[in-house]
Enzyme design. Structure first.
Site, PDB file in Angstrom:
ATOM      1  N   SER A 206       0.838  -1.199   0.000  1.00 41.62           N
ATOM      2  CA  SER A 206       0.000   0.000   0.000  1.00 41.62           C
ATOM      3  C   SER A 206       0.871   1.246   0.000  1.00 41.62           C
ATOM      4  O   SER A 206       1.615   1.509   0.946  1.00 41.62           O
ATOM      5  CB  SER A 206      -0.897  -0.024   1.246  1.00 41.62           C
ATOM      6  OG  SER A 206      -1.736   1.098   1.239  1.00 41.62           O
TER       7      SER A 206
ATOM      8  N   HIS B 124      -1.279  -1.061  -4.164  1.00 45.51           N
ATOM      9  CA  HIS B 124      -2.563  -0.566  -3.663  1.00 45.51           C
ATOM     10  C   HIS B 124      -2.458   0.948  -3.461  1.00 45.51           C
ATOM     11  O   HIS B 124      -1.530   1.434  -2.807  1.00 45.51           O
ATOM     12  CB  HIS B 124      -2.855  -1.276  -2.338  1.00 45.51           C
ATOM     13  CG  HIS B 124      -4.190  -0.991  -1.752  1.00 45.51           C
ATOM     14  ND1 HIS B 124      -5.329  -1.693  -2.095  1.00 45.51           N
ATOM     15  CD2 HIS B 124      -4.584  -0.090  -0.822  1.00 45.51           C
ATOM     16  CE1 HIS B 124      -6.357  -1.235  -1.399  1.00 45.51           C
ATOM     17  NE2 HIS B 124      -5.936  -0.261  -0.611  1.00 45.51           N
TER      18      HIS B 124
ATOM     19  N   ASP C  10      -4.574   4.171  -2.046  1.00 44.23           N
ATOM     20  CA  ASP C  10      -5.729   4.656  -1.284  1.00 44.23           C
ATOM     21  C   ASP C  10      -6.053   6.086  -1.702  1.00 44.23           C
ATOM     22  O   ASP C  10      -5.317   7.013  -1.378  1.00 44.23           O
ATOM     23  CB  ASP C  10      -5.416   4.626   0.214  1.00 44.23           C
ATOM     24  CG  ASP C  10      -5.363   3.214   0.759  1.00 44.23           C
ATOM     25  OD1 ASP C  10      -6.291   2.440   0.475  1.00 44.23           O
ATOM     26  OD2 ASP C  10      -4.391   2.881   1.467  1.00 44.23           O
TER      27      ASP C  10
ATOM     28  N   MET D 107      -8.222   9.131  -1.070  1.00 45.90           N
ATOM     29  CA  MET D 107      -9.088   9.692  -0.019  1.00 45.90           C
ATOM     30  C   MET D 107      -9.352  11.155  -0.343  1.00 45.90           C
ATOM     31  O   MET D 107      -8.436  11.882  -0.757  1.00 45.90           O
ATOM     32  CB  MET D 107      -8.403   9.583   1.342  1.00 45.90           C
ATOM     33  CG  MET D 107      -7.911   8.183   1.674  1.00 45.90           C
ATOM     34  SD  MET D 107      -7.231   8.120   3.347  1.00 45.90           S
ATOM     35  CE  MET D 107      -6.517   6.482   3.353  1.00 45.90           C
TER      36      MET D 107
ATOM     37  N   HIS E 134      -8.169   2.043  -4.470  1.00 39.04           N
ATOM     38  CA  HIS E 134      -9.206   1.941  -3.427  1.00 39.04           C
ATOM     39  C   HIS E 134      -9.805   3.330  -3.238  1.00 39.04           C
ATOM     40  O   HIS E 134      -9.182   4.212  -2.645  1.00 39.04           O
ATOM     41  CB  HIS E 134      -8.543   1.412  -2.152  1.00 39.04           C
ATOM     42  CG  HIS E 134      -9.450   1.334  -0.966  1.00 39.04           C
ATOM     43  ND1 HIS E 134      -9.002   0.977   0.287  1.00 39.04           N
ATOM     44  CD2 HIS E 134     -10.785   1.554  -0.830  1.00 39.04           C
ATOM     45  CE1 HIS E 134     -10.006   0.985   1.136  1.00 39.04           C
ATOM     46  NE2 HIS E 134     -11.107   1.345   0.494  1.00 39.04           N
TER      47      HIS E 134
ATOM     48  N   MET F 221     -11.884   5.955  -1.605  1.00 42.41           N
ATOM     49  CA  MET F 221     -12.590   6.384  -0.384  1.00 42.41           C
ATOM     50  C   MET F 221     -13.042   7.809  -0.643  1.00 42.41           C
ATOM     51  O   MET F 221     -12.502   8.772  -0.093  1.00 42.41           O
ATOM     52  CB  MET F 221     -11.662   6.282   0.824  1.00 42.41           C
ATOM     53  CG  MET F 221     -11.484   4.843   1.306  1.00 42.41           C
ATOM     54  SD  MET F 221     -10.090   4.654   2.434  1.00 42.41           S
ATOM     55  CE  MET F 221      -8.830   4.253   1.249  1.00 42.41           C
TER      56      MET F 221
ATOM     57  N   MET G  86     -12.875  -4.707   4.739  1.00 46.50           N
ATOM     58  CA  MET G  86     -11.973  -3.818   5.491  1.00 46.50           C
ATOM     59  C   MET G  86     -11.770  -4.415   6.880  1.00 46.50           C
ATOM     60  O   MET G  86     -12.739  -4.681   7.601  1.00 46.50           O
ATOM     61  CB  MET G  86     -12.582  -2.423   5.647  1.00 46.50           C
ATOM     62  CG  MET G  86     -12.599  -1.562   4.397  1.00 46.50           C
ATOM     63  SD  MET G  86     -10.996  -1.286   3.639  1.00 46.50           S
ATOM     64  CE  MET G  86     -10.150  -0.325   4.875  1.00 46.50           C
TER      65      MET G  86
ATOM     66  N   ASP H 110      -8.157  -5.720   3.609  1.00 44.21           N
ATOM     67  CA  ASP H 110      -7.348  -4.489   3.667  1.00 44.21           C
ATOM     68  C   ASP H 110      -7.339  -3.929   5.089  1.00 44.21           C
ATOM     69  O   ASP H 110      -8.383  -3.583   5.631  1.00 44.21           O
ATOM     70  CB  ASP H 110      -7.960  -3.462   2.699  1.00 44.21           C
ATOM     71  CG  ASP H 110      -7.156  -2.172   2.608  1.00 44.21           C
ATOM     72  OD1 ASP H 110      -6.052  -2.104   3.161  1.00 44.21           O
ATOM     73  OD2 ASP H 110      -7.666  -1.220   1.966  1.00 44.21           O
TER      74      ASP H 110
HETATM   75  C1  DX5 Z   1      -6.915   2.137   5.214  1.00 47.96           C
HETATM   76  C2  DX5 Z   1      -6.343   1.771   3.882  1.00 47.96           C
HETATM   77  C3  DX5 Z   1      -5.343   0.659   3.842  1.00 47.96           C
HETATM   78  C4  DX5 Z   1      -4.034   0.958   4.496  1.00 47.96           C
HETATM   79  C5  DX5 Z   1      -3.345  -0.326   4.830  1.00 47.96           C
HETATM   80  O1  DX5 Z   1      -7.871   3.131   4.989  1.00 47.96           O
HETATM   81  O2  DX5 Z   1      -7.406   1.373   3.037  1.00 47.96           O
HETATM   82  O3  DX5 Z   1      -5.108   0.309   2.496  1.00 47.96           O
HETATM   83  O4  DX5 Z   1      -3.167   1.682   3.648  1.00 47.96           O
HETATM   84  O5  DX5 Z   1      -2.209  -0.036   5.577  1.00 47.96           O
HETATM   85  P1  DX5 Z   1      -1.781  -0.995   6.794  1.00 47.96           P
HETATM   86  O6  DX5 Z   1      -1.394  -2.298   6.159  1.00 47.96           O
HETATM   87  O7  DX5 Z   1      -0.673  -0.259   7.419  1.00 47.96           O
HETATM   88  O8  DX5 Z   1      -2.987  -1.141   7.679  1.00 47.96           O
HETATM   89 ZN    ZN Z   2      -6.938   0.567   1.058  1.00 50.12          ZN
END
Ligand code: DX5
Ligand code: ZN
Length: 216
Positions: A7, A31, A33, A35, A64, A66, A135, A173
């Site tokens: 990630s 991955h 994220d 946001m 991903h 969000m 999640m 995740d």
């Molecule tokens: C949380 C994210 C995850 C996060 C995972 O909102 O969706 O993808 O980056 O990181 P770790 O493995 O550190 O929990």
């Molecule tokens: Zn994620």
């Protein structure tokens, strides 16, 4: 088969290209994220940065979302075929439309269930999905502790998939590390996100290899 996706939110944000070239031989993809400081309080990358990350690797990105407007974000993304696109059940009134837009782009569609969202919410959509993402932390930040109740949810999902004889994969995740990855795999997790467990280690390649080995 187990697939691991480092990630990028857990990597050095000023050296994402180095993080990618260092690890790309050793993982299935990365991955990302996304946001928007609205669906979750944190803010990460917009479409131009994600599109540039896609260009920086030959592996597929796992994006991903969000965000409160997944359709708007999908329009702006330019990614390789077979990229994986995850959107949250709560982020849209019309999940089927989001899935259709993802499929039109030749990407894999993935619906995300937050820890408090029940599995039942996804049942009418499972036949349309390439992945269902559980999640195992609250969405919004890396480095949180794995919520152990997620294991039961993964097992129930695997049982439901067998009952319905459907082909989607099970993604997990959040908070996955050397201590819990074996239980995540035996519960049924197949495509797993690993952030801190990889980027928090000095030797990231060794950390990834050890995570794969633990699930063999
Ligand atoms: C949380 C994210 C995850 C996060 C995972 O909102 O969706 O993808 O980056 O990181 P770790 O493995 O550190 O929990
Ligand atoms: Zn994620």
């Amino acid at each position: 088969m187990l697939s691991l996706y480092p990630s990028l939110i857990a990597a050095d944000q000023l050296n994402l290209k180095d993080a990618i070239s260092n690890l790309e031989k050793w993982c299935q993809g990365f991955h990302c994220d996304v946001m928007d400081n609205h669906f979750v309080p944190n803010l990460t990358w917009g479409a131009p940065t994600v599109n540039a990350l896609d260009q920086a690797t030959e592996k597929p990105l796992w994006v991903h979302l969000m965000v409160t407007n997944p359709l708007g974000m999908l329009k702006q993304l330019e990614l390789k075929p077979d990229s994986l696109l995850s959107f949250h059940f709560e982020s849209t009134r019309d999940p089927e439309e989001v899935i259709n837009r993802i499929k039109e782009k030749k990407w894999r569609s993935s619906l995300v269930l937050s820890p408090k969202t029940t599995l039942e919410a996804s049942f009418s959509l499972l036949h349309l999905l390439d992945q269902l993402l559980i999640m195992s932390v609250e969405p919004g930040a890396g480095g949180q502790a794995f919520i152990s109740d997620s294991l039961k949810k993964i097992e129930h999902l695997a049982a439901k998939r067998a009952e319905l004889n459907l082909p989607f994969t099970i993604g997990v995740d959040g908070g996955i590390n050397q201590q819990n990855i074996a239980s995540v795999c035996s519960a049924g997790g197949q495509e797993l996100v690993v952030g801190t467990a990889v980027f928090g280690q000095r030797d990231r390649i060794a950390a990834l290899e050890k995570l794969y080995k633990t699930c063999e």
